[in-house]
Design a protein around this motif. Structure first.
Motif, PDB file in Angstrom:
ATOM      1  N   HIS A  40       6.334   1.429   6.653  1.00  0.00           N
ATOM      2  CA  HIS A  40       4.893   1.424   6.367  1.00  0.00           C
ATOM      3  C   HIS A  40       4.394   2.825   6.078  1.00  0.00           C
ATOM      4  O   HIS A  40       5.073   3.813   6.324  1.00  0.00           O
ATOM      5  CB  HIS A  40       4.122   0.835   7.550  1.00  0.00           C
ATOM      6  N   ILE A  41       3.150   2.884   5.572  1.00  0.00           N
ATOM      7  CA  ILE A  41       2.479   4.164   5.336  1.00  0.00           C
ATOM      8  C   ILE A  41       1.050   4.034   5.856  1.00  0.00           C
ATOM      9  O   ILE A  41       0.410   2.994   5.688  1.00  0.00           O
ATOM     10  CB  ILE A  41       2.536   4.576   3.848  1.00  0.00           C
ATOM     11  N   TYR A  42       0.586   5.056   6.539  1.00  0.00           N
ATOM     12  CA  TYR A  42      -0.718   5.041   7.201  1.00  0.00           C
ATOM     13  C   TYR A  42      -1.522   6.258   6.747  1.00  0.00           C
ATOM     14  O   TYR A  42      -0.985   7.347   6.620  1.00  0.00           O
ATOM     15  CB  TYR A  42      -0.550   5.121   8.721  1.00  0.00           C
ATOM     16  N   LEU A  64      -4.551  -5.546   2.765  1.00  0.00           N
ATOM     17  CA  LEU A  64      -3.408  -5.083   1.979  1.00  0.00           C
ATOM     18  C   LEU A  64      -2.117  -5.829   2.303  1.00  0.00           C
ATOM     19  O   LEU A  64      -1.213  -5.888   1.485  1.00  0.00           O
ATOM     20  CB  LEU A  64      -3.179  -3.592   2.201  1.00  0.00           C
ATOM     21  N   LYS A  65      -2.028  -6.370   3.501  1.00  0.00           N
ATOM     22  CA  LYS A  65      -0.792  -7.019   3.937  1.00  0.00           C
ATOM     23  C   LYS A  65      -0.424  -8.195   3.031  1.00  0.00           C
ATOM     24  O   LYS A  65       0.754  -8.434   2.763  1.00  0.00           O
ATOM     25  CB  LYS A  65      -0.953  -7.489   5.380  1.00  0.00           C
ATOM     26  N   ALA A  79      -1.158   1.270  -3.509  1.00  0.00           N
ATOM     27  CA  ALA A  79      -2.184   0.336  -3.040  1.00  0.00           C
ATOM     28  C   ALA A  79      -2.985   0.930  -1.883  1.00  0.00           C
ATOM     29  O   ALA A  79      -4.215   0.798  -1.835  1.00  0.00           O
ATOM     30  CB  ALA A  79      -1.530  -0.979  -2.616  1.00  0.00           C
ATOM     31  N   VAL A  80      -2.313   1.618  -0.982  1.00  0.00           N
ATOM     32  CA  VAL A  80      -3.004   2.258   0.143  1.00  0.00           C
ATOM     33  C   VAL A  80      -3.884   3.401  -0.359  1.00  0.00           C
ATOM     34  O   VAL A  80      -5.004   3.591   0.119  1.00  0.00           O
ATOM     35  CB  VAL A  80      -1.994   2.756   1.207  1.00  0.00           C
ATOM     36  N   GLY A  81      -3.421   4.148  -1.358  1.00  0.00           N
ATOM     37  CA  GLY A  81      -4.215   5.226  -1.941  1.00  0.00           C
ATOM     38  C   GLY A  81      -5.499   4.722  -2.573  1.00  0.00           C
ATOM     39  O   GLY A  81      -6.570   5.306  -2.402  1.00  0.00           O
ATOM     40  N   VAL A  82      -5.397   3.619  -3.293  1.00  0.00           N
ATOM     41  CA  VAL A  82      -6.585   3.014  -3.909  1.00  0.00           C
ATOM     42  C   VAL A  82      -7.537   2.525  -2.829  1.00  0.00           C
ATOM     43  O   VAL A  82      -8.755   2.742  -2.898  1.00  0.00           O
ATOM     44  CB  VAL A  82      -6.171   1.856  -4.853  1.00  0.00           C
TER      45      VAL A  82
END
Length: 123
Positions: A40-42, A64-65, A79-82
């Motif tokens: 994962h990325i946080y 997002l999941k 996706a996390v950046g957006v």
């Protein structure tokens, strides 16, 4: 074997502190810190003066999941950046200081940062 793992952790801690001592977030320009694991990325946007997390996102978030099948790849980081850029804009945050947290700026970190920049977050 255990000595090698300790040495690796110590090197990471040294790199992290080296990066962290030059980066600090304020209310006008908070710190965007990134942590990546194998799966994962946080990301968190933090005001260091007050010690508060303003917004956060990760591949573990409910929204997002469902859209991200695997959390440890470049597509998930984008996706996390957006998502973090949209949440920051909604909270009134236009510019941040990027804290790479001791990780090298390439791969997933670079993809996350580029996606956040494309959505209008400045750093």
């Amino acid at each position: 074997m255990a000595n090698r793992i300790k040495h690796k952790r110590n090197r990471y801690a040294r790199r992290k502190m080296s990066v962290r001592k030059g980066v600090s977030g304020t209310s006008s320009r908070p710190r965007m810190t990134v942590f990546r694991s194998a799966r994962h990325i946080y990301v968190q946007v933090v005001n260091d003066l007050e010690g508060k997390t303003l917004v956060s996102s990760s591949t573990m978030c409910k929204d997002l999941k469902a859209s991200v099948k695997q959390g440890g790849n470049v597509e998930a980081a984008k996706a996390v950046g957006v998502d973090i850029a949209e949440k920051a804009k909604a909270a009134g945050i236009e510019a941040v200081v990027f804290d790479r947290n001791g990780f090298r700026y390439h791969g997933r970190l670079q993809a996350l940062a580029d996606a956040a920049r494309e959505k209008g977050l400045k750093f």
